[in-house]
Enzyme design. Structure first.
Site, PDB file in Angstrom:
ATOM      1  N   SER A   1      -2.301 -15.518   6.532  1.00 36.63           N
ATOM      2  CA  SER A   1      -1.807 -14.197   6.146  1.00 36.63           C
ATOM      3  C   SER A   1      -1.995 -13.886   4.668  1.00 36.63           C
ATOM      4  CB  SER A   1      -0.338 -14.057   6.541  1.00 36.63           C
ATOM      5  OG  SER A   1       0.415 -15.123   6.029  1.00 36.63           O
TER       6      SER A   1
ATOM      7  N   HIS B   1      -2.374 -12.346  12.917  1.00 39.20           N
ATOM      8  CA  HIS B   1      -3.449 -11.619  12.228  1.00 39.20           C
ATOM      9  C   HIS B   1      -4.791 -11.721  12.942  1.00 39.20           C
ATOM     10  CE1 HIS B   1      -0.764 -10.875   8.876  1.00 39.20           C
ATOM     11  NE2 HIS B   1      -0.372 -12.124   9.011  1.00 39.20           N
TER      12      HIS B   1
ATOM     13  N   LYS C   1       2.208  -5.929  14.095  1.00 42.51           N
ATOM     14  CA  LYS C   1       1.068  -5.755  13.190  1.00 42.51           C
ATOM     15  C   LYS C   1       0.022  -4.857  13.862  1.00 42.51           C
ATOM     16  CE  LYS C   1       2.395  -9.374  10.236  1.00 42.51           C
ATOM     17  NZ  LYS C   1       3.055 -10.658  10.427  1.00 42.51           N
TER      18      LYS C   1
END
Ligand SMILES: *Cc1c(COP(=O)(O)O)cnc(C)c1O
Length: 406
Positions: free
Chosen positions: A191, A219, A250
């Site tokens: 990250s 991610h 996200k």
């Protein structure tokens, strides 16, 4: 408790933090918690009354505000209301929760999935449910804080290997006594640095040493793989992760976390993990939004492709301008500034030109590697990215970063 009492540990820690914060506020270098007041479509937002290009977003595929996803959330509110009747195991389970878990399982190529109310809680509860005092957990040094906290909470013996270094991982695996239970755990995409874990070697080592494998795909969902389904697709290695963990906050524009895997493992977590049993269920609007978002990713594959092109443009453009972007290969692009002060000055200069980037400083990253942590998304157009890079370049010249003065 009197805040003047200076021997007390809490008083001292509170005072030190307050002094640090006030000092940055006084210098105009305080970028914590700036409120976005409006979404302006694409990758533009209103911050402090000014429209800015958003270059600090985790919404990698630009799905925040997507019409289909908004509509699913609104319909869920109309059908179920805004809350649930309690924790999942009592009266909190709604049909939308089961639908979401089926959607996730299918998307991740797994038999089943279980959801929790945050990604942070997911890592805490899953690691601490799976492992106990006699077990071993082996974790990358740059793993996310929620993984670290889960490892500590489990009470298992906590071994860390050098960042993305498979020789170091093998040494740790060798050091574990024969027959002990062991879990290897890592972020798929890191990250702070944007680099990708050496997945093929990690999988091979887990097989060689009979270790369980858990990967945090916060991610990589929407980012890796042609269809955006994550790291197994990226390396064409389906079905190799035991615990496929991810967040719904996200790429997926909602909130919550999940783990997908074999049905016996998920059934176990559903009956044994404390964040499932003792914390409220996801609100219906958020569950419905997440459920729809996974479908939109598969229905609009151009987003994944555009994100890849945007990331390449951003990384190469910044490197060509002379910035150190470490080993990123993804949409997370660190722009190394060195000192905390340099990172704050770069942020200030960029934000004054309406490019919204944020600094990351120690202790979140090692001292000397303070940085802008810039991100691109599928919502950016190439011209906007070019403009942002020009602004970052001008900031780098202004503070002396590009000519080595800082
Ligand atoms: C953001 C993040 C989490 C936590 O997820 P939340 O849903 O925000 O609680 C976990 N792991 C990684 C790698 C993350 O980046």
């Amino acid at each position: 408790m009197n805040l003047e009492h200076s021997e007390d540990g809490i008083v001292q820690r509170v005072r030190a933090m307050n002094e640090r914060v006030v000092s940055f506020q006084e210098q105009g270098l305080y970028f914590y918690n700036q409120a976005v007041s409006e979404l302006r479509g694409g990758a533009r937002v209103l911050v402090n009354g000014r429209e800015m290009g958003m270059f600090a977003s985790y919404s990698y595929l630009g799905l925040i505000g997507h019409k289909r996803i908004n509509k699913a959330a609104i319909e869920a509110i109309e059908r179920y209301g805004t809350g649930t009747h309690g924790v999942r195991t009592l009266a909190g389970t709604l049909t939308i929760h089961r639908q979401l878990e089926e959607t996730i399982a299918e998307f991740k190529g797994a038999e089943d999935a279980v959801t929790y109310t945050s990604g942070y809680a997911t890592n805490l509860t899953v690691v601490s449910t799976l492992l106990g005092r006699n077990d071993y957990v082996i974790s990358d040094k740059l793993n996310h804080a929620s993984i670290v906290d889960g490892c500590l909470m489990s009470g298992a013996k906590f071994l860390r290997f050098k960042h993305n270094d498979m020789n170091s991982l093998e040494e740790r695996l060798k050091s574990v006594p024969q027959g002990a239970t062991k879990l290897v755990i890592a972020d798929s995409v890191f990250s702070m640095d944007g680099d990708i874990i050496d997945f093929p070697r990690m999988v091979a080592l887990c097989q060689k040493y009979q270790a369980w494998l858990m990967i945090d795909e916060a991610h990589s969902v929407g980012v890796l793989g042609k269809r955006g389904t994550g790291i197994e697709e990226h390396f064409n290695m389906p079905g190799t992760i035991d615990f496929k963990m991810g967040t719904l906050s996200k790429t997926i524009p909602s909130v919550g976390g999940y783990v997908a895997g074999k049905k016996e493992l998920i059934r176990y977590l559903r009956h044994a993990s404390r964040a499932y049993i003792f914390s409220a269920a996801l609100p219906p609007a958020q569950a419905a939004a997440a459920n729809e978002a996974f479908k939109v990713i598969l229905d609009e594959p151009w987003r994944v492709e555009k994100l890849g092109a945007n990331a390449r443009q951003f990384i190469h453009g910044l490197r060509n301008r002379g910035f150190n972007t470490l080993k990123t290969e993804t949409a997370i692009v660190p722009v190394v500034c060195g000192t905390d002060e340099a990172a704050f000055a770069m942020t200030q200069a960029a934000q004054r030109q309406d490019v919204f980037v944020l600094p990351v400083v120690s202790p979140a990253v090692p001292p000397g590697l303070s940085r802008l942590r810039a991100t691109v998304t599928a919502a950016h157009e190439p011209a906007e990215i070019e403009h942002a890079m020009n602004v970052i370049e001008a900031a780098g010249r202004k503070i002396g970063l590009l000519d080595g003065r800082v």
